[in-house]
Design a protein around this motif. Sequence first.
Motif, PDB file in Angstrom:
ATOM      1  N   ASP A 114       0.844  -1.192   0.000  1.00 18.05           N
ATOM      2  CA  ASP A 114       0.000   0.000   0.000  1.00 18.05           C
ATOM      3  C   ASP A 114       0.878   1.239   0.000  1.00 18.05           C
ATOM      4  N   MET A 115       1.101   1.812  -1.177  1.00 21.72           N
ATOM      5  CA  MET A 115       1.970   2.971  -1.285  1.00 21.72           C
ATOM      6  C   MET A 115       1.360   4.205  -0.623  1.00 21.72           C
ATOM      7  N   ALA A 116       0.027   4.156  -0.295  1.00 24.53           N
ATOM      8  CA  ALA A 116      -0.596   5.304   0.338  1.00 24.53           C
ATOM      9  C   ALA A 116      -0.187   5.430   1.799  1.00 24.53           C
ATOM     10  N   GLU A 117       0.330   4.353   2.392  1.00 27.09           N
ATOM     11  CA  GLU A 117       0.733   4.397   3.784  1.00 27.09           C
ATOM     12  C   GLU A 117       1.971   5.277   3.941  1.00 27.09           C
ATOM     13  N   LEU A 118       1.940   6.190   4.897  1.00 31.36           N
ATOM     14  CA  LEU A 118       3.065   7.076   5.156  1.00 31.36           C
ATOM     15  C   LEU A 118       3.775   6.649   6.434  1.00 31.36           C
ATOM     16  N   LEU A 119       5.083   6.714   6.383  1.00 29.88           N
ATOM     17  CA  LEU A 119       5.907   6.331   7.530  1.00 29.88           C
ATOM     18  C   LEU A 119       6.671   7.544   8.025  1.00 29.88           C
ATOM     19  N   LEU A 120       6.939   7.559   9.320  1.00 26.08           N
ATOM     20  CA  LEU A 120       7.707   8.636   9.922  1.00 26.08           C
ATOM     21  C   LEU A 120       9.026   8.069  10.418  1.00 26.08           C
ATOM     22  N   GLY A 121      10.128   8.679   9.972  1.00 26.16           N
ATOM     23  CA  GLY A 121      11.450   8.281  10.444  1.00 26.16           C
ATOM     24  C   GLY A 121      12.047   9.380  11.300  1.00 26.16           C
ATOM     25  N   LEU A 122      12.266   9.081  12.586  1.00 24.55           N
ATOM     26  CA  LEU A 122      12.880  10.032  13.513  1.00 24.55           C
ATOM     27  C   LEU A 122      14.361   9.697  13.620  1.00 24.55           C
ATOM     28  N   ASP A 123      15.233  10.653  13.336  1.00 28.09           N
ATOM     29  CA  ASP A 123      16.674  10.438  13.382  1.00 28.09           C
ATOM     30  C   ASP A 123      17.280  11.405  14.398  1.00 28.09           C
ATOM     31  N   ILE A 124      17.586  10.888  15.578  1.00 31.39           N
ATOM     32  CA  ILE A 124      18.179  11.709  16.640  1.00 31.39           C
ATOM     33  C   ILE A 124      19.682  11.534  16.565  1.00 31.39           C
ATOM     34  N   GLY A 125      20.391  12.580  16.167  1.00 24.47           N
ATOM     35  CA  GLY A 125      21.832  12.513  15.975  1.00 24.47           C
ATOM     36  C   GLY A 125      22.594  13.247  17.061  1.00 24.47           C
ATOM     37  N   THR A 126      23.904  13.284  16.904  1.00 23.56           N
ATOM     38  CA  THR A 126      24.761  13.919  17.902  1.00 23.56           C
ATOM     39  C   THR A 126      24.493  15.413  18.009  1.00 23.56           C
ATOM     40  N   SER A 127      24.260  16.072  16.884  1.00 28.26           N
ATOM     41  CA  SER A 127      24.122  17.526  16.904  1.00 28.26           C
ATOM     42  C   SER A 127      22.765  18.018  16.413  1.00 28.26           C
TER      43      SER A 127
END
Length: 521
Positions: free
Chosen positions: A15-28
């Motif tokens: 299902d390409m309509a599904e949206l995903l959230l990617g949280l990237d917590i980095g050093t800075s």
Amino acid sequence: MNCGQGGNCGSEPRDMAELLLGLDIGTSGVKVGVAEAGGRLLGLGRASHENASPQPGWVECDPQRWWGGVLAALRQACAEAGRSPADIAAVGVSVLFPCVVPLDADARALYPAILYCDRRSLAEVAAIEALIPRAEYEARIGNVLVPGTCAATSLAWLRGHQPDAWRAAHCFGFANTAITARLTGEFCTDPTQVALSGLVDIYDPWRWDAELCEKLGIDATRLPRVAGAAEVVGTLTRAAAAETGLRPGTPVVCGCGDVPASALGAGAADPSSVIYVAGSTDCVAVPTPAPTGDRRWVNSAYVPRGLWLPIGTTTSSGVSVEWFTREMLVRGGEGLRAMTELAAGAPLGSHGLLFLPYLQGERTPLWDPRARGAFFGLSTATTRADLARAVLEGTAFALRSVIESLEGVVGAPVGEIRAVGGGTRNALWNQIKADVLGKRLAVLEFQETSALGAALLAAMGAGLHTSFAAAADAARSCNRAHVVEPDPARAESYGRLYPLFAGLYPATRELAHALGETRGG
């Protein structure tokens, strides 16, 4: 915004309509991506944060800064995507690692997170070594016993120096623990974090080692539950939904360290995939079917069971550039562009100037937290241009030492290197690295592979990708690369300079250690 500049983003998931959230917590800083399961990024938000260094060698961060960055970057990402946070189907997390943070039952930090590059726990290293012989301990945990990067040292420091936080803590967690608990109320971490904890048998990073925990005085019941990186560990609470705008009940996966997430986002699935992540630190990683016995490398777990991700990592590549632009340039606000213009005006070799980029100690291949940075070869003829180029060359020489040790790990010469991260956005620096290494750099056009990897973990947890291989294939198929070829003549010249760089650290090591003691570390 499309990964691969709108190229084919692989096979269509369910299902390409599904949206995903990617949280990237980095050093800075924090980056948040809104993506489709096929790997197409629709929106990206960014928020920076500062770490604190209250004493020499200390590096810590209040996790509330991470959370504030998540909220700010989430709003930006959704605005750029033209979608509401309520449209998100699942959330994945990528985090700096390892770092240790004591959390109360409401997932609030009782003391700042102690980062991987922190060196305050040197005495705790000696105390652990007194309990368990170093060779025996390192063979069991599969990693080097050093401050910060071995999380057990930071835990021991907290116990000895922050007794109130130690007693009050509901859980001694990692960065993904802090974020996922804030979202779901569940306290979890994943094998990529556990593998660097110093509290695990490296061949089984899916569970805490009860014997090691007992020997080191760590109550395993106060450590987070170990879950798969793509495992749904809980759903969004109403309180978190009110802060983020996401729907209550949205599934959240455990997530993993930023280097494994970036490797997934770059499509690394087997030992032929060498990934170079250029950021505040430089990391080189390659999937392997077993941990490496080369102690110069960090043995991390990878996303699927049965794969590991040995990581060779320098400590201060991007940090050295940030330091130079902050402290050595008079034109404020121009940063890396001004430094690059200076460096371009100096010749190869910086008029006989070398730079050791060990501003925070060094990891691969030296593993010396007391190593120090240095310019060597200064004269009255040295210019700021020479200094600027020497920093770029010195960080490239440090990267070469990592790549050379990697060839010992995989037992074969490394060919092409797939490169991602903020440090690959500079054409001059990329060319210097290719020339110093004498190898092709395939610089991926889509750089935010940690955020993409986090989103792909969410897609796996939501069932939009049925396997790790399918997620990695989606990442590979949607990201084109710009190849930087080494110049043979320059590579030969750097080949003559590299032994001088490699000899500088052992020649000055004892002096650096003694000098460090004069200022308390």
